[in-house]
Design an enzyme around this catalytic site. Structure first.
Site, PDB file in Angstrom:
ATOM      1  N   TYR A  22      14.648  30.090   7.084  1.00  0.00           N
ATOM      2  CA  TYR A  22      13.542  30.882   7.623  1.00  0.00           C
ATOM      3  C   TYR A  22      13.601  31.039   9.137  1.00  0.00           C
ATOM      4  O   TYR A  22      13.810  30.071   9.861  1.00  0.00           O
ATOM      5  CB  TYR A  22      12.201  30.219   7.276  1.00  0.00           C
ATOM      6  N   LYS A  39       0.839  -1.200   0.000  1.00  0.00           N
ATOM      7  CA  LYS A  39       0.000   0.000   0.000  1.00  0.00           C
ATOM      8  C   LYS A  39       0.880   1.259   0.000  1.00  0.00           C
ATOM      9  O   LYS A  39       2.073   1.192   0.342  1.00  0.00           O
ATOM     10  CB  LYS A  39      -0.903   0.004   1.233  1.00  0.00           C
TER      11      LYS A  39
HETATM   12  C1  LIG Z   1      -0.407  -1.477   6.773  1.00  0.00           C
HETATM   13  C2  LIG Z   1      -1.049  -2.721   7.235  1.00  0.00           C
HETATM   14  C3  LIG Z   1      -0.285  -3.872   7.483  1.00  0.00           C
HETATM   15  C4  LIG Z   1       1.221  -3.898   7.467  1.00  0.00           C
HETATM   16  O1  LIG Z   1       1.699  -3.450   8.700  1.00  0.00           O
HETATM   17  P1  LIG Z   1       3.269  -3.415   9.051  1.00  0.00           P
HETATM   18  O2  LIG Z   1       3.317  -2.996  10.457  1.00  0.00           O
HETATM   19  O3  LIG Z   1       3.850  -2.390   8.121  1.00  0.00           O
HETATM   20  O4  LIG Z   1       3.805  -4.760   8.798  1.00  0.00           O
HETATM   21  C5  LIG Z   1      -0.965  -5.027   7.808  1.00  0.00           C
HETATM   22  N1  LIG Z   1      -2.305  -5.057   7.882  1.00  0.00           N
HETATM   23  C6  LIG Z   1      -3.067  -3.976   7.667  1.00  0.00           C
HETATM   24  C7  LIG Z   1      -4.542  -4.076   7.783  1.00  0.00           C
HETATM   25  C8  LIG Z   1      -2.463  -2.761   7.348  1.00  0.00           C
HETATM   26  O5  LIG Z   1      -3.229  -1.681   7.140  1.00  0.00           O
END
Ligand SMILES: *Cc1c(COP(=O)(O)O)cnc(C)c1O
Length: 359
Positions: free
Chosen positions: A252, A34
């Site tokens: 800044y 993702k």
């Molecule tokens: C992002 C996510 C993961 C992965 O989690 P990590 O801690 O990066 O391994 C697993 N399950 C769901 C539902 C997520 O949203």
């Protein structure tokens, strides 16, 4: 080389997946790609994960799933977040398995096509997405009815942890799994663990969803406890070097004033590229193997480093983070400097940063 570059080692991603698979018990592993694979690039990261033995890919949005299907990636694929406009027909046509969290969504999916494969998402305590425990009986009964009618197939049951070692959530999940079976469902894939749970839970079910660990980063504030290789190295070309007198204000608000005559180097990466402004005056970089700190505020497109009397030249590179085993700062160093977590540092690396993929 690019002005701003995130060098991503695909070999590191593959090896991290192999390492995690070897260290954990579930029969199958989903690698979560993702959010552009946490900034690493969804398609190359997905391919590297599959090379490393991932059985599944996981995403949040359907558009993220379609991006993978568009390039011919045919691995089992789950997407778990849906709005009112979700195109279930296309999801089903392209063999994307659907995370279902309530009755209304279940009915929409069942009405779309009889080839749908769903994973029912239950809320065992995260308090976010997923069916509440009290709604599960009704949802399971409806899903079993649809399955009997041939309207869909329940291939999975899953949940997500609020805290890495929450055995109470695991027990609740086991009870809900038993209830799902009592209702006539037989989900092949049961999954609750992300990276943190995968590395610490005693019962890890038949599938695990690995995100951060695949990118070589720890799910904890401290070390992961297994040998992972950070896959991304972020660097910027030094585009300006100048000698300034003591008492010069930098960036800044002049939150940094030079203590003595010194050299300032300009790195063209800023908060628009994901370098947190909260790390102003704190974020570390290495230039030619020497460590320095951001001087003054991180701006939208650039920040300044006070390199003292070091012989830094334009065209050389400042490395913000990478594999600390190579002597550069870690993603965690930046997370600490910005008072956040390593996930946020890599996931926010923006589109202006060129991704360069290396084996
Ligand atoms: C992002 C996510 C993961 C992965 O989690 P990590 O801690 O990066 O391994 C697993 N399950 C769901 C539902 C997520 O949203």
């Amino acid at each position: 080389m690019s002005l701003r570059e995130a060098r991503v080692s695909l070999g590191a991603i593959s090896r991290n997946v192999e390492t995690i698979r070897a260290a954990t018990t579930p029969a199958q592993t989903m690698v979560v790609v993702k959010a552009n694979a946490y900034g690493h690039g969804a398609v190359p990261a997905a391919r590297a994960a599959l090379d490393g033995g991932a059985d599944w890919l996981g995403v949040v949005d359907l558009d993220e799933a379609f991006e993978l299907r568009d390039v011919g990636i045919s691995a089992p694929l789950l997407a778990w977040l849906y709005g009112a406009e979700a195109d279930y027909a296309e999801a089903i046509a392209r063999d994307v398995e659907i995370g279902v969290h309530n009755l209304e969504q279940l009915e929409r999916v069942a009405a779309t096509s009889n080839r749908a494969k769903i994973h029912i998402k239950v809320d065992t305590g995260l308090g976010r997405n997923g069916a509440s425990v009290d709604d599960c009986d009704e949802l399971f009964a409806a899903a079993a009815r649809f399955e009997k009618q041939g309207a869909l197939r329940v291939t999975g049951l899953f949940s997500h942890l609020a805290n890495i070692e929450d055995e109470a959530q695991v027990e609740r999940f086991e009870r809900l799994l038993a209830a799902a079976r009592a209702a006539g469902l037989d989900p092949e894939f049961t999954h609750i663990a992300a990276t943190g749970g995968a590395l610490s839970l005693s019962n890890n079910f038949s599938l695990q969803r690995i995100g951060i660990g695949a990118y070589g980063l720890s799910p904890y504030d401290g070390p992961a406890g297994i040998e992972l290789e950070p896959a991304m190295q972020l660097s910027g070309e030094i585009v300006s070097v100048k000698r300034v007198p003591a008492g010069s204000g930098v960036s800044y608000g002049h939150t940094y004033i030079t203590q003595r005559e010194t050299t300032l180097a300009l790195v063209p990466i800023g908060y628009a590229d994901g370098v947190p402004r909260a790390a102003s005056n704190r974020g570390p970089v290495t230039i030619n193997g020497q460590r320095f700190m951001v001087a003054g505020r991180v701006a939208m497109d650039q920040f300044v480093v006070d390199v003292g009397d070091a012989a830094v030249k334009t065209g050389e590179r400042a490395v913000l983070f990478g594999d600390p085993a190579t002597g550069v700062p870690s993603v965690q160093d930046w997370a600490t400097a910005a008072d956040t977590i390593n996930y946020e540092i890599v996931a926010r690396i923006g589109a202006r940063v060129t991704r360069r993929y290396v084996p």
